[in-house]
Design an enzyme around this catalytic site. Structure first.
Site, mmCIF file in Angstrom:
data_model
loop_
_atom_site.group_PDB
_atom_site.id
_atom_site.type_symbol
_atom_site.label_atom_id
_atom_site.label_comp_id
_atom_site.label_asym_id
_atom_site.label_seq_id
_atom_site.Cartn_x
_atom_site.Cartn_y
_atom_site.Cartn_z
ATOM 1 N N HIS A 21 0.842 -1.209 0.000
ATOM 2 C CA HIS A 21 0.000 0.000 0.000
ATOM 3 C C HIS A 21 0.872 1.252 0.000
ATOM 4 C CE1 HIS A 21 -3.512 2.526 1.235
ATOM 5 N NE2 HIS A 21 -2.554 3.220 1.822
ATOM 6 N N GLU A 22 1.864 1.262 0.873
ATOM 7 C CA GLU A 22 2.736 2.442 0.964
ATOM 8 C C GLU A 22 3.609 2.592 -0.279
ATOM 9 O OE1 GLU A 22 2.002 4.485 3.099
ATOM 10 O OE2 GLU A 22 0.799 3.197 4.401
ATOM 11 N N HIS A 25 1.865 4.532 -2.847
ATOM 12 C CA HIS A 25 1.983 5.991 -2.694
ATOM 13 C C HIS A 25 3.371 6.484 -3.112
ATOM 14 C CE1 HIS A 25 -1.835 6.513 -0.739
ATOM 15 N NE2 HIS A 25 -1.513 5.776 0.318
#
Length: 438
Positions: A21-22, A25
């Site tokens: 998920h990170e 980003h």
């Protein structure tokens, strides 16, 4: 021991999902020139870290999430023309802008997040949730395309001797019906045998167990003829009257007319053989879409569902098996799955699908349009972009002043506290009043 191994494996899967998920980003942020100062799994004190380039990568002790620190999330005082704050709300916003400005190195204001165009901001903020959705699609694909799932066939494996009057009767296997109140099952009365393949039901061709199950359910009280394939020959059985049973909301057998019965359904008394079915890749988007929609329904009702969990725990009541769980509860279920006496592929499929569900939950949850969630930043970027586009439509000078998203910080604190409280309630409930699906 198997239970512990299952929990450990699932927790590792959760951490990998958070890490991806990170990364979702971080990759577009770096692509657009934003300085990423930290990439961390966990919160609190650092366990281990290593600086590579301009980014510190590492792990922290509280493994309940992760983050990437993108420099310049909030615009500076100069960028928004901020004046001296006079309210506590304004002071919180000013403090947030000051803290964000301190991270911007001299001469690198152009590398701050707030300087990105609206499409680039959206790409950065959507990158995390979209990564979770992608992970979910891959996991669902592995489960239904690669491993496959168990499905009933139209070939009979067992024939029940009696018509059940309740859930326990349905579980207990009997060879004969000796009791005065026991009714011989229609399958026995018709002469159905294990190994028979159901070809047609009351003149209608049958192609799948699901179709046969629904057809039996709709035939309560009727007399029907059944054609089976036995030893390569078609044999007509019946006519035989289909028995009536009560079914509750979960499909379990209950006494007809009882308060738990939500419908009356037909009962034949046959159990299908099972086979592993592998679906085509084209089925994956549909499964993910339907699961996502179910999760959306849960998220919409989340405050009420958390309240119900807390209330049942305080009152010492048995917890609803369909209630929401924290990561602790999901990990506990994963451990119980691993401890089941089933073949390995079935356990792996279940664990992978649980992990897919978790990633879909992360996708949906992070799109809630409230700070500090990704959805809050997405909503702010859309507001800023919409304001600029409106100026263009009105043929006015397009404002270069960024939206003062720091003013949303107090809302972010309130949302954070609410989420922490709900998370705490669920974690406590998962320890003292857990769901036991097996």
């Amino acid at each position: 021991m198997a239970n512990v191994v299952g929990v450990v494996i699932f927790v590792i899967g959760i951490l990998v999902s958070i890490g991806l998920h990170e990364i979702g980003h971080m990759i577009p942020a770096k692509k657009f020139g934003v300085r990423v100062s930290q990439y961390m799994i966990g919160f609190g004190p650092t366990i281990w870290s290593k600086v590579k380039g301009e980014t510190e990568y590492g792990f922290k002790w509280i493994l309940l999430g992760g983050y990437v620190r993108l420099v310049g999330t909030y615009p500076t005082d100069e960028a928004v023309g901020a004046s001296e704050p006079t309210t506590w709300w304004g002071r919180m916003a000013a403090d947030a802008r000051a803290a964000s400005a301190e991270e911007i190195a001299p001469g690198e204001d152009h590398r701050a997040v707030y300087r990105l165009s609206t499409p680039k901001k959206l790409a950065v903020m959507l990158g995390g949730p979209m990564m979770n959705l992608l992970v979910a699609m891959v996991l669902v694909g592995v489960v239904i395309v690669g491993i496959g799932h168990s499905a009933g066939t139209t070939t009979v494996s067992k024939v029940a001797a009696c018509v059940p009057t309740g859930a326990q009767d349905a579980k207990d296997e009997k060879d004969t019906c000796a009791g005065a109140d026991e009714q011989v099952s229609p399958a026995v009365a018709a002469g159905v045998q294990p190994g028979d393949k159901i070809v047609s039901w009351d003149g209608k061709n049958i192609s799948s167990w699901g179709e046969l199950y629904d057809t039996i359910g709709a035939s309560a009280g009727r007399k029907v003829e059944i054609v089976v394939e036995r030893d390569g020959q078609k044999v007509t059985l019946g006519p035989v009257a289909v028995a009536q049973v009560g079914r509750d909301a979960g499909g379990n057998v209950v006494p007809v007319g009882s308060s738990a019965a939500v419908r009356t359904a037909g009962f034949m008394g046959i159990t299908p053989t099972s086979q592993v079915v592998r679906e085509p890749v084209s089925k994956v988007p549909g499964v993910v879409a339907s699961t996502t929609w179910q999760v959306v329904g849960v998220v919409v009702q989340l405050p009420q569902k958390v309240w119900d969990v807390g209330a049942s725990t305080v009152r010492g009541e048995k917890r609803d098996p369909e209630s929401v769980m924290s990561v602790v509860g999901i990990s506990r279920v994963a451990g119980e799955v691993t401890a089941l006496e089933e073949e390995g592929t079935s356990k792996v499929a279940t664990l992978l699908f649980l992990l897919a569900m978790l990633n879909i939950s992360l996708f949906v949850f992070n799109l809630i349009p409230l700070p500090p969630l990704d959805g809050g930043h997405i909503a702010a970027a859309l507001w800023e972009g919409g304001r600029r586009q409106l100026s263009r439509w009105r043929r006015r000078d397009v404002s270069t002043v960024p939206a003062d998203t720091a003013r949303l910080v107090p809302i972010g604190f309130a949302v954070f506290i609410a989420l922490a409280v709900m998370g705490g309630v669920l974690i406590i409930a998962d320890f003292v009043n857990p769901i036991r699906p097996f």
